[in-house]
Write a protein that holds these residues in place. Sequence first.
Motif, PDB file in Angstrom:
ATOM      1  N   LYS A 113     -20.452 -34.490  37.007  1.00  0.00           N
ATOM      2  CA  LYS A 113     -21.298 -34.508  37.946  1.00  0.00           C
ATOM      3  C   LYS A 113     -22.648 -33.553  37.816  1.00  0.00           C
ATOM      4  CE  LYS A 113     -21.424 -33.732  43.050  1.00  0.00           C
ATOM      5  NZ  LYS A 113     -20.589 -33.404  44.255  1.00  0.00           N
ATOM      6  N   GLU A 117     -26.538 -34.354  38.116  1.00  0.00           N
ATOM      7  CA  GLU A 117     -27.614 -33.457  38.869  1.00  0.00           C
ATOM      8  C   GLU A 117     -28.833 -33.459  37.723  1.00  0.00           C
ATOM      9  OE1 GLU A 117     -26.914 -31.560  42.184  1.00  0.00           O
ATOM     10  OE2 GLU A 117     -26.443 -33.467  42.177  1.00  0.00           O
ATOM     11  N   VAL A 407     -27.107 -30.275  45.311  1.00  0.00           N
ATOM     12  CA  VAL A 407     -26.841 -31.547  45.974  1.00  0.00           C
ATOM     13  C   VAL A 407     -28.123 -32.448  45.599  1.00  0.00           C
ATOM     14  CG1 VAL A 407     -25.664 -30.710  47.983  1.00  0.00           C
ATOM     15  CG2 VAL A 407     -28.212 -30.606  48.163  1.00  0.00           C
ATOM     16  N   GLU A 409     -28.540 -35.273  43.858  1.00  0.00           N
ATOM     17  CA  GLU A 409     -28.317 -36.709  43.740  1.00  0.00           C
ATOM     18  C   GLU A 409     -28.258 -37.223  45.266  1.00  0.00           C
ATOM     19  OE1 GLU A 409     -25.382 -40.247  42.374  1.00  0.00           O
ATOM     20  OE2 GLU A 409     -25.047 -37.834  41.612  1.00  0.00           O
ATOM     21  N   GLU A 410     -27.590 -36.394  45.921  1.00  0.00           N
ATOM     22  CA  GLU A 410     -27.576 -36.874  47.482  1.00  0.00           C
ATOM     23  C   GLU A 410     -29.012 -36.663  48.115  1.00  0.00           C
ATOM     24  OE1 GLU A 410     -25.418 -35.140  45.884  1.00  0.00           O
ATOM     25  OE2 GLU A 410     -23.579 -36.323  45.836  1.00  0.00           O
ATOM     26  N   LYS A 413     -31.990 -38.857  47.241  1.00  0.00           N
ATOM     27  CA  LYS A 413     -31.845 -40.232  47.797  1.00  0.00           C
ATOM     28  C   LYS A 413     -31.911 -40.124  49.572  1.00  0.00           C
ATOM     29  CE  LYS A 413     -28.886 -42.101  44.020  1.00  0.00           C
ATOM     30  NZ  LYS A 413     -27.819 -42.817  43.665  1.00  0.00           N
ATOM     31  N   GLN A 414     -31.520 -39.091  50.107  1.00  0.00           N
ATOM     32  CA  GLN A 414     -31.711 -39.034  51.418  1.00  0.00           C
ATOM     33  C   GLN A 414     -33.354 -38.678  51.631  1.00  0.00           C
ATOM     34  OE1 GLN A 414     -29.304 -35.973  52.842  1.00  0.00           O
ATOM     35  NE2 GLN A 414     -27.500 -37.023  52.452  1.00  0.00           N
TER      36      GLN A 414
END
Length: 419
Positions: A113, A117, A407, A409-410, A413-414
Amino acid sequence: MPLSFKDALDRGLRNNLGILLQSDSTLTARGERWKELSALLPNVNAAVSETAEQIDLAALGLRINFPGVPAVIGPIGVFQAGGYVTQSLFDYHAIERKRGASYNEKAAQSSLKNARELVVLAVGNAYLVTLAGAARVATAQADVQTAQALYDKAADQQKAGVSPAIDTLRAHVELQTRQQLMIVARNDFAKQKLALARVIGLPLGQEFNLTTEAPYEPLATLPLEEDLQRAYASRPDYLAAAQEVRSAELFRRAATAEYYPTLDMAGDYGVAGIRPGDSRGVFQAAATLNIPIFAGGKTHADVLEAEASLRQSRQQLENLRGQIDYEVRSARLDLTAAADQVEVARSSVDLATQTLEQARDRFTAGVTDNLEVVQAQDSLASANESYISSLYSHNLAKISLAKAVGVAEEGVKQYLQRK
């Protein structure tokens, strides 16, 4: 092909070499866990054999002649078939090593993970750099057009006898300077596209166009302590380091457990006889308690090595905690500074544009020579470069803060979905 920011991220997360290699490392860690687990699981196998043997008694040391007993016995045939099982009933050393390997597998998954990142940060930076390169090319082209118009105007005024030759020469030098800068900007942009294609794993030679513009939107940040606590709870590299510490603790306990007794069981069941048709059922079962007494210092050496590994893991975890604190604080400072720079640079572009327009009007009216226009054009070019750099820094600071908090990656995209 069109390439948006989101498409670049998705391709990078699928094709980047770092993620592919880390995926293989995760498989390796999973294999290590199964290897440690195998010491606790039963081992079952089956075998079928048929042998024939002829024995020379003299070769065995029986050189006494007995009446009626031949010197050579055989051939003797033996058939045997059966299943065999061994099982560890209690082995604290193997139990702790299996638990330690499980935490290593979790650490490898967290490292995977973390690799994602890092890819988000690398792809985001490469895309933003390429966007900045495209903006520099567009700015350079506009500067060339402005310089060309200035040169044409100066040449016309010289022909009309209302402007000296020095103005035409000065405008010509400015035009060639802007042309050279445009050549450099185009070359840099082409190389930046190559670097982006390399990061996201595009096929060799694939042409693409960027479809996402460099966005600017102020980002409301959380309080510093919340960002830090979120980073310690979410950063995959920190979680991986913490799991490696736990694994090292269990391997340290496993090394100490080499001093403890172990209990094993073994057994087999099958048929045996002279021939398969004459075979009868046979079995054997045994339980063994092994008590270590002296292993030549091997256990003590294993304990020392495990203790050293544990200390290193704890030191790395503590160092990473300090690194996270630095990265979060640094990213927040960069974000604030970049946001202020964007505002100032945007205002500077507006002012420099007005200055250039007024200088061109003054030159056209014959109030001044074109030196003032050239200086105004240089000021506008400098202001545009500052705006492009500050906009790149602001967007990169957002991605860096998301990476520092754990955070990326999330969060990225957000952010793109909001856009």
